[in-house]
Design a protein around this motif. Sequence first.
Motif: not given
Length: 245
Positions: A135-137, A159, A219, A221, A224, A234
Amino acid sequence: WIKGIVCSGDAIGPICGNVVETSQPSIPSSTPTSLLSLSLSSIPSLIPSAVPSIAPSSIPSSLPSLRPSGVPNLSHSFAPSSILSSIPSPIPSTVPSVVPSYIPSSAPSLSSPPTSVPITTTSSAPARLNNEIVRISFFKSKRKSINDGKWQAILKFKLQNSSNNSLVNTILKIGFNGEERTRISNEKGKCTFKISFGKKISSVSFRVTFMSAPNEEVYKPEKNIQKKGCPVFSTRCPTRTVKKK
């Protein structure tokens, strides 16, 4: 009285006899001696006749007939026939057939002899090490002015997995205006995109097109970080726009 002596010769030798002349003439026979006898002989001749017989003979011929018989022979023929039989043989053939049989076999086919040792197979593809996700943190975007009215869009990513561990060497791709850029995250799970544009371009929308982690984490989204109540990149918020001013 004797008129004279007459001799005749053959393969055996000369035969001589007296010729007797009588006063009484001989009476000719009513049956000519030069004609063949019309009565049939009961003894078979050893010389084959040139005229075929109409009635079948009770003695089988030793010569094979060129005409196929309508009655099947119960004994095997020594000469193989060139005509395939339509009746299946109850005896299995030792030669494998190239064409598959229409009749299924009741016996299972064994391509190789069974073994008592279990067979283990290995895959060349790396296995997933865990059930973690990617995930994109962290995400931040900004713009920067450069010379001659040109400007630069700067996008920063971090990430992590679902355990909040930074993902190293993770491939991230973003797309914009029909183009694509690729970065790989560092030891802290961070990667930065710096993309320059001309003065005629006032804004650009970016989207994440691909992400791949070394351990094949999936992954997600929807996990995120959220901006204004929506996860960035997303399905609900697929793009992020950076403006020149």
